[in-house]
Scaffold this motif. Structure first.
Motif, PDB file in Angstrom:
ATOM      1  N   ASP A 131      66.017  45.494  36.017  1.00  0.00           N
ATOM      2  CA  ASP A 131      64.772  46.132  35.575  1.00  0.00           C
ATOM      3  C   ASP A 131      63.620  45.138  35.438  1.00  0.00           C
ATOM      4  O   ASP A 131      62.469  45.460  35.754  1.00  0.00           O
ATOM      5  N   ASP A 132      63.901  43.927  34.985  1.00  0.00           N
ATOM      6  CA  ASP A 132      62.837  42.931  34.805  1.00  0.00           C
ATOM      7  C   ASP A 132      62.227  42.558  36.163  1.00  0.00           C
ATOM      8  O   ASP A 132      61.004  42.471  36.308  1.00  0.00           O
ATOM      9  N   LEU A 134      62.267  44.390  38.817  1.00  0.00           N
ATOM     10  CA  LEU A 134      61.585  45.570  39.349  1.00  0.00           C
ATOM     11  C   LEU A 134      60.176  45.690  38.767  1.00  0.00           C
ATOM     12  O   LEU A 134      59.227  45.983  39.488  1.00  0.00           O
ATOM     13  N   GLU A 135      60.021  45.417  37.470  1.00  0.00           N
ATOM     14  CA  GLU A 135      58.697  45.469  36.837  1.00  0.00           C
ATOM     15  C   GLU A 135      57.778  44.405  37.410  1.00  0.00           C
ATOM     16  O   GLU A 135      56.593  44.649  37.637  1.00  0.00           O
ATOM     17  N   GLU A 136      58.330  43.205  37.676  1.00  0.00           N
ATOM     18  CA  GLU A 136      57.519  42.139  38.270  1.00  0.00           C
ATOM     19  C   GLU A 136      57.024  42.541  39.659  1.00  0.00           C
ATOM     20  O   GLU A 136      55.869  42.303  40.015  1.00  0.00           O
ATOM     21  N   LEU A 137      57.892  43.174  40.440  1.00  0.00           N
ATOM     22  CA  LEU A 137      57.491  43.626  41.772  1.00  0.00           C
ATOM     23  C   LEU A 137      56.394  44.678  41.694  1.00  0.00           C
ATOM     24  O   LEU A 137      55.441  44.659  42.470  1.00  0.00           O
TER      25      LEU A 137
END
Length: 157
Positions: A131-132, A134-137
């Protein structure tokens, strides 16, 4: 022995006569050149380093062809180039006919490799993003969108 009568003797001109160096030579009349008629294709005997045979139209023609009685091999290439037929007299009085055809080298086909369930699960885990990440992307994509929008706005002005 040499025949000296065939050699030309130098001629010395007599006083008051013009010099003619080839005056005593006999002139050979030449025949006019006749055009040769165009001949149709006829099978020619094979004469490469003593090979015996000739070109033929089909394999059936070879069966009727005469061959040497000494047991040597006769070669009969087909006119269309699809095969070479050999014919040879055997010791028992029969003739042996072999047909040689060109072959194309076949490449081995690649076999299909199936994925096992374990390999599939491992590949999915390697692809999956936590999830981390994915949020950065998502944030990176948003910032790129803003930059593109700013550039298009500047171009319009």
């Amino acid at each position: 022995m040499f025949n000296y009568n065939n050699y030309m003797q130098p001629q010395i001109p007599r006083y008051g006569q013009p010099y003619q160096p080839y005056a005593n030579q006999a002139v050979q009349p030449q025949q006019p050149i006749q055009p040769q008629p165009v001949q149709q294709y006829a099978p020619q005997p094979v004469s490469i380093q003593g090979l015996q045979g000739k070109t033929v139209d089909s394999i059936d023609v070879v069966k009727a062809m005469d061959i040497p009685l000494d047991g040597s091999v006769s070669y009969f290439p087909l006119v269309d180039g699809t095969a070479i037929v050999t014919k040879q007299l055997q010791a028992d009085g029969t003739s042996k006919t072999l047909v040689y055809k060109p072959s194309e080298e076949k490449k081995p086909e690649q076999q299909v490799k199936y994925v096992t369930p374990e390999e599939l699960n491992k590949a999915i885990k390697d692809i999956s993003v936590d999830d981390d990440e994915l949020e950065e992307l998502k944030e990176d994509v948003r910032s790129i969108k803003k930059q593109v929008k700013n550039l298009t706005d500047n171009i319009k002005k």
